[in-house]
Design a protein around this motif. Structure first.
Motif, PDB file in Angstrom:
ATOM      1  N   PRO A   1       0.838  -1.330  -0.142  1.00 26.91           N
ATOM      2  CA  PRO A   1       0.144  -0.138   0.017  1.00 26.91           C
ATOM      3  C   PRO A   1       0.907   1.299  -0.044  1.00 26.91           C
ATOM      4  CG  PRO A   1      -0.631  -1.609   1.477  1.00 26.91           C
ATOM      5  CD  PRO A   1       0.488  -2.067   0.951  1.00 26.91           C
ATOM      6  N   GLU A   2       0.416   2.285  -0.621  1.00 32.35           N
ATOM      7  CA  GLU A   2       1.059   3.511  -0.597  1.00 32.35           C
ATOM      8  C   GLU A   2       1.373   4.370   0.643  1.00 32.35           C
ATOM      9  OE1 GLU A   2      -0.490   6.690  -2.929  1.00 32.35           O
ATOM     10  OE2 GLU A   2      -1.094   5.225  -4.880  1.00 32.35           O
ATOM     11  N   GLY A   3       2.190   4.910   0.980  1.00 32.45           N
ATOM     12  CA  GLY A   3       2.546   5.417   2.266  1.00 32.45           C
ATOM     13  C   GLY A   3       3.980   5.818   2.407  1.00 32.45           C
ATOM     14  N   LYS A   4       4.366   6.792   3.196  1.00 33.51           N
ATOM     15  CA  LYS A   4       5.715   7.320   3.259  1.00 33.51           C
ATOM     16  C   LYS A   4       6.575   6.143   3.906  1.00 33.51           C
ATOM     17  CE  LYS A   4       8.562  10.623   5.358  1.00 33.51           C
ATOM     18  NZ  LYS A   4       8.646  12.042   6.270  1.00 33.51           N
TER      19      LYS A   4
ATOM     20  N   TYR B   1       6.123   3.070   8.851  1.00 26.38           N
ATOM     21  CA  TYR B   1       5.338   2.692   7.817  1.00 26.38           C
ATOM     22  C   TYR B   1       4.569   1.380   7.873  1.00 26.38           C
ATOM     23  CZ  TYR B   1       3.972   0.517   3.270  1.00 26.38           C
ATOM     24  OH  TYR B   1       3.099  -0.115   2.236  1.00 26.38           O
ATOM     25  N   LEU B   2       5.185   0.515   8.419  1.00 25.29           N
ATOM     26  CA  LEU B   2       4.644  -0.953   8.852  1.00 25.29           C
ATOM     27  C   LEU B   2       3.517  -0.856   9.976  1.00 25.29           C
ATOM     28  CD1 LEU B   2       8.178  -3.085   8.982  1.00 25.29           C
ATOM     29  CD2 LEU B   2       6.151  -3.316   7.358  1.00 25.29           C
ATOM     30  N   ALA B   3       4.008  -0.021  11.116  1.00 24.43           N
ATOM     31  CA  ALA B   3       3.033   0.177  11.998  1.00 24.43           C
ATOM     32  C   ALA B   3       1.796   0.835  11.788  1.00 24.43           C
ATOM     33  CB  ALA B   3       3.656   1.044  13.100  1.00 24.43           C
ATOM     34  N   GLN B   4       2.044   1.893  10.797  1.00 25.21           N
ATOM     35  CA  GLN B   4       0.770   2.513  10.325  1.00 25.21           C
ATOM     36  C   GLN B   4      -0.030   1.813   9.503  1.00 25.21           C
ATOM     37  OE1 GLN B   4       1.657   6.334   8.710  1.00 25.21           O
ATOM     38  NE2 GLN B   4      -0.384   6.908   8.190  1.00 25.21           N
ATOM     39  N   THR B   5       0.603   1.081   8.297  1.00 22.43           N
ATOM     40  CA  THR B   5      -0.081   0.362   7.416  1.00 22.43           C
ATOM     41  C   THR B   5      -0.468  -1.071   7.611  1.00 22.43           C
ATOM     42  OG1 THR B   5       1.421   1.430   5.687  1.00 22.43           O
ATOM     43  CG2 THR B   5       0.342  -0.259   4.687  1.00 22.43           C
ATOM     44  N   PHE B   6       0.113  -1.897   8.707  1.00 23.43           N
ATOM     45  CA  PHE B   6      -0.149  -3.053   8.966  1.00 23.43           C
ATOM     46  C   PHE B   6      -0.364  -3.109  10.423  1.00 23.43           C
ATOM     47  CE2 PHE B   6       2.335  -3.526   5.151  1.00 23.43           C
ATOM     48  CZ  PHE B   6       1.163  -3.852   4.091  1.00 23.43           C
ATOM     49  N   PRO B   7      -1.264  -2.364  11.216  1.00 27.64           N
ATOM     50  CA  PRO B   7      -1.487  -2.377  12.482  1.00 27.64           C
ATOM     51  C   PRO B   7      -1.870  -3.605  13.134  1.00 27.64           C
ATOM     52  CG  PRO B   7      -3.158  -1.135  11.727  1.00 27.64           C
ATOM     53  CD  PRO B   7      -2.220  -1.551  10.497  1.00 27.64           C
TER      54      PRO B   7
ATOM     55  N   THR C   1      10.682   0.021   2.807  1.00 26.99           N
ATOM     56  CA  THR C   1      10.301  -0.986   3.330  1.00 26.99           C
ATOM     57  C   THR C   1      10.292  -2.269   2.570  1.00 26.99           C
ATOM     58  OG1 THR C   1       8.638   0.138   4.647  1.00 26.99           O
ATOM     59  CG2 THR C   1       8.183  -2.215   4.272  1.00 26.99           C
ATOM     60  N   PHE C   2       9.998  -1.993   1.152  1.00 26.52           N
ATOM     61  CA  PHE C   2       9.954  -2.856   0.246  1.00 26.52           C
ATOM     62  C   PHE C   2      11.245  -3.701  -0.229  1.00 26.52           C
ATOM     63  CE2 PHE C   2      10.742  -4.438  -4.336  1.00 26.52           C
ATOM     64  CZ  PHE C   2       9.707  -5.097  -4.615  1.00 26.52           C
TER      65      PHE C   2
END
Length: 118
Positions: A42-45, A100-106, A50-51
């Motif tokens: 997913p998009e995000g800062k 990014y991980l915490a916001q995108t995949f909580p 991360t990728f």
């Protein structure tokens, strides 16, 4: 040096192993290649950082299947560095990746919500 607490249940280990097995080509398959790009997340800062830090070792499906707090994402990176030889991540990039991980995949709530807690 930080120690990593025991956070991983047999279920998480099975999910990680399953993600690894799913990312492996079938036996005897020639020319089989899975090509993933940052756009698979997913998009995000921090998506690109991360990728490139994570997909070097496993597919994006494993990342997207998780749901963890910022602290658990950070501890997971420590675990991968200590247990699996993942290269250390520059402090600035690590902060961006964990954010990014915490916001995108909580963390996700599993099952139905308890109606008595309202």
């Amino acid at each position: 040096r930080r120690t990593v607490p025991k956070l991983f249940s047999p279920l998480m280990l099975a999910a990680a192993l399953g993600g690894w097995l799913c990312a492996s080509p079938p036996a005897g398959a020639q020319g089989y290649e899975v090509v993933e790009t940052p756009e698979d997340l997913p998009e995000g800062k921090g998506r690109d950082e991360t990728f490139y830090a994570c997909a070097a070792c496993h597919g994006t499906a494993l990342i997207k299947a998780q749901g963890m707090t910022r602290e658990r994402w950070d501890a997971t990176i420590d675990w991968m560095i200590e247990r699996h030889g993942m290269p250390e991540i520059d402090a600035e990039d690590r902060k961006l990746i964990v954010g990014y991980l915490a916001q995108t995949f909580p963390p996700r709530q599993r099952g139905r919500a308890n109606p008595f807690l309202k």
